[in-house]
Scaffold this motif. Structure first.
Motif, PDB file in Angstrom:
ATOM      1  N   UNK A 152     -14.847  -8.196  -5.548  1.00 52.62           N
ATOM      2  CA  UNK A 152     -14.898  -7.223  -4.444  1.00 52.62           C
ATOM      3  C   UNK A 152     -15.631  -5.943  -4.805  1.00 52.62           C
ATOM      4  N   UNK A 153     -15.864  -5.712  -6.106  1.00 49.67           N
ATOM      5  CA  UNK A 153     -16.597  -4.513  -6.515  1.00 49.67           C
ATOM      6  C   UNK A 153     -15.747  -3.269  -6.625  1.00 49.67           C
ATOM      7  N   UNK A 154     -14.423  -3.381  -6.506  1.00 49.62           N
ATOM      8  CA  UNK A 154     -13.562  -2.209  -6.673  1.00 49.62           C
ATOM      9  C   UNK A 154     -13.019  -2.197  -8.098  1.00 49.62           C
ATOM     10  N   UNK A 155     -12.483  -1.083  -8.526  1.00 48.97           N
ATOM     11  CA  UNK A 155     -11.963  -0.979  -9.893  1.00 48.97           C
ATOM     12  C   UNK A 155     -10.604  -1.673  -9.988  1.00 48.97           C
ATOM     13  N   UNK A 156     -10.250  -2.082 -11.197  1.00 49.32           N
ATOM     14  CA  UNK A 156      -8.950  -2.715 -11.418  1.00 49.32           C
ATOM     15  C   UNK A 156      -7.811  -1.745 -11.090  1.00 49.32           C
ATOM     16  N   UNK A 157      -8.003  -0.467 -11.440  1.00 50.93           N
ATOM     17  CA  UNK A 157      -6.965   0.533 -11.167  1.00 50.93           C
ATOM     18  C   UNK A 157      -6.696   0.649  -9.672  1.00 50.93           C
ATOM     19  N   UNK A 158      -7.771   0.637  -8.891  1.00 50.07           N
ATOM     20  CA  UNK A 158      -7.629   0.747  -7.436  1.00 50.07           C
ATOM     21  C   UNK A 158      -6.938  -0.493  -6.863  1.00 50.07           C
ATOM     22  N   UNK A 159      -7.333  -1.669  -7.354  1.00 56.49           N
ATOM     23  CA  UNK A 159      -6.759  -2.918  -6.851  1.00 56.49           C
ATOM     24  C   UNK A 159      -5.260  -3.003  -7.148  1.00 56.49           C
ATOM     25  N   UNK A 160      -4.874  -2.679  -8.376  1.00 57.52           N
ATOM     26  CA  UNK A 160      -3.447  -2.743  -8.727  1.00 57.52           C
ATOM     27  C   UNK A 160      -2.643  -1.617  -8.086  1.00 57.52           C
ATOM     28  N   UNK A 161      -3.321  -0.535  -7.719  1.00 55.34           N
ATOM     29  CA  UNK A 161      -2.645   0.517  -6.948  1.00 55.34           C
ATOM     30  C   UNK A 161      -2.279  -0.012  -5.558  1.00 55.34           C
ATOM     31  N   UNK A 162      -3.191  -0.804  -4.954  1.00 59.74           N
ATOM     32  CA  UNK A 162      -2.889  -1.444  -3.672  1.00 59.74           C
ATOM     33  C   UNK A 162      -1.667  -2.366  -3.805  1.00 59.74           C
ATOM     34  N   UNK A 163      -1.660  -3.148  -4.880  1.00 60.27           N
ATOM     35  CA  UNK A 163      -0.550  -4.090  -5.099  1.00 60.27           C
ATOM     36  C   UNK A 163       0.778  -3.347  -5.259  1.00 60.27           C
ATOM     37  N   UNK A 164       0.761  -2.246  -6.004  1.00 60.15           N
ATOM     38  CA  UNK A 164       1.990  -1.473  -6.205  1.00 60.15           C
ATOM     39  C   UNK A 164       2.520  -0.916  -4.882  1.00 60.15           C
ATOM     40  N   UNK A 165       1.608  -0.471  -4.026  1.00 62.27           N
ATOM     41  CA  UNK A 165       2.038   0.039  -2.713  1.00 62.27           C
ATOM     42  C   UNK A 165       2.661  -1.070  -1.867  1.00 62.27           C
ATOM     43  N   UNK A 166       2.041  -2.251  -1.891  1.00 61.84           N
ATOM     44  CA  UNK A 166       2.580  -3.386  -1.126  1.00 61.84           C
ATOM     45  C   UNK A 166       3.896  -3.881  -1.722  1.00 61.84           C
ATOM     46  N   UNK A 167       4.028  -3.772  -3.037  1.00 67.01           N
ATOM     47  CA  UNK A 167       5.295  -4.153  -3.675  1.00 67.01           C
ATOM     48  C   UNK A 167       6.444  -3.297  -3.168  1.00 67.01           C
ATOM     49  N   UNK A 168       6.184  -2.002  -3.008  1.00 66.95           N
ATOM     50  CA  UNK A 168       7.213  -1.098  -2.498  1.00 66.95           C
ATOM     51  C   UNK A 168       7.587  -1.443  -1.054  1.00 66.95           C
ATOM     52  N   UNK A 169       6.575  -1.817  -0.266  1.00 67.59           N
ATOM     53  CA  UNK A 169       6.823  -2.142   1.144  1.00 67.59           C
ATOM     54  C   UNK A 169       7.630  -3.432   1.283  1.00 67.59           C
ATOM     55  N   UNK A 170       7.328  -4.416   0.425  1.00 76.13           N
ATOM     56  CA  UNK A 170       7.979  -5.742   0.541  1.00 76.13           C
ATOM     57  C   UNK A 170       9.172  -5.902  -0.409  1.00 76.13           C
ATOM     58  N   UNK A 171       9.568  -4.843  -1.090  1.00 75.87           N
ATOM     59  CA  UNK A 171      10.620  -4.936  -2.119  1.00 75.87           C
ATOM     60  C   UNK A 171      11.934  -5.478  -1.552  1.00 75.87           C
ATOM     61  N   UNK A 172      12.343  -4.955  -0.400  1.00 77.74           N
ATOM     62  CA  UNK A 172      13.613  -5.383   0.197  1.00 77.74           C
ATOM     63  C   UNK A 172      13.582  -6.864   0.566  1.00 77.74           C
ATOM     64  N   UNK A 173      12.483  -7.322   1.153  1.00 79.72           N
ATOM     65  CA  UNK A 173      12.365  -8.727   1.535  1.00 79.72           C
ATOM     66  C   UNK A 173      12.396  -9.646   0.317  1.00 79.72           C
ATOM     67  N   UNK A 174      11.775  -9.217  -0.785  1.00 76.94           N
ATOM     68  CA  UNK A 174      11.766 -10.032  -2.002  1.00 76.94           C
ATOM     69  C   UNK A 174      13.170 -10.130  -2.606  1.00 76.94           C
ATOM     70  N   UNK A 175      13.912  -9.033  -2.574  1.00 75.54           N
ATOM     71  CA  UNK A 175      15.288  -9.073  -3.090  1.00 75.54           C
ATOM     72  C   UNK A 175      16.147 -10.015  -2.258  1.00 75.54           C
TER      73      UNK A 175
END
Length: 292
Positions: free
Chosen positions: A168-191
């Motif tokens: 995608x041409x984005x940095x790894x830091x930016x990509x994993x920052x997206x993942x961390x934000x989505x992890x927070x949003x979906x945390x309750x559903x995963x539990x």
């Protein structure tokens, strides 16, 4: 075995000549010496030794509950020990059956799980990969790959995730920052999903354990009837939870609105991009069908 040792031990305790602890130890000694009389089998050494370790804590309460107006202490003590040993045998059988079922269950890899690989520690020794594209990807293609990765990152391993920034041409830091934000949003559903998986696995193991225990019992025994009722109940639960598994699993996948929020996209754009990608895949599949 003579009657005097066991009855005599109780009489000494009653008269205050020995303490409750001393009486317990003496009765345990008599129990060991005359194990056959008390209905304690020596066929399995592990069960035999385990019983004496376990019964030691119960003998004091057995002594205290005795009513000397009904029978002799020997008659009472013998009946209680035989019942205790039967309970211990059932407990050992249940524990061993559960162990066998669980071992077989995990060896067959039939567990229900979210398969969230990105939650595992990332190896530090892996070499970085460089990808060379003969035909550069368009901006829309890069955005589509990014959205698809964010929709399914929970089911991708680290090797697959590391390819996304290159594609995608984005940095790894930016990509994993997206993942961390989505992890927070979906945390309750995963539990909630993890709890659901634990319940589903428990129902499966319970069903297998009941079946294994019933194979060692006579169908006329009351324990067999009890296990059959328990099996029927957990089979219904298992069937219902298996039907709901995929539904609960889908709740862990980030919603389109969450991805739009993280990527700062307009409302409905994720749905349109995914729909376009789906139509292109369908066209490719149709063309392959015609060629075949």
């Amino acid at each position: 075995m003579t009657i005097s040792p066991v009855n005599g031990i109780y009489e000494q305790y009653q008269s205050g000549k020995i303490t409750l602890e001393k009486a317990t130890n003496l009765l345990l000694e008599e129990l060991y010496k005359s194990s056959y009389y008390f209905g304690i089998s020596k066929k399995n050494e592990e069960i035999f030794c385990g019983f004496f370790v376990w019964i030691h804590q119960h003998i004091p309460s057995v002594i205290l509950k005795f009513n000397n107006t009904r029978c002799s202490f020997l008659t009472y003590f013998t009946a209680v020990m035989r019942l205790y040993f039967k309970d211990w045998m059932r407990h050992c059988l249940k524990r061993q059956t559960t162990r066998d079922v669980v071992d077989t269950y995990f060896q067959e890899n039939q567990t229900y799980t979210t398969d969230i690989f990105c939650a595992e520690p990332k190896p530090e020794y892996e070499a970085k990969r460089h990808i060379i594209f003969h035909t550069p990807l368009t901006a829309l293609q890069k955005k589509t790959i990014l959205i698809l990765a964010l929709k399914s990152f929970q089911f991708m391993n680290h090797e697959q995730l590391d390819l996304i920034p290159c594609l995608t041409g984005i940095s790894s830091e930016c990509f994993y920052a997206y993942i961390n934000q989505l992890n927070l949003i979906t945390e309750k559903n995963k539990k909630n999903f993890n709890k659901f998986c634990e319940q589903l696995n428990t129902s499966y193991i319970t069903c297998k354990r009941c079946i294994a225990e019933m194979e060692n019992l006579d169908s006329k025994q009351s324990q067999y009837y009890y296990l059959s009722q328990k099996l029927a109940k957990h089979q219904k639960r298992l069937e219902l939870k298996q039907q709901l598994y995929e539904q609960h699993r889908q709740r862990c996948i980030p919603k389109n609105a969450a991805i739009e929020q993280v990527l700062h996209l307009s409302k409905g754009s994720v749905k349109r991009i995914l729909r376009t990608a789906e139509l292109r895949i369908q066209k490719i599949q149709q063309s392959l069908t015609i060629i075949n």
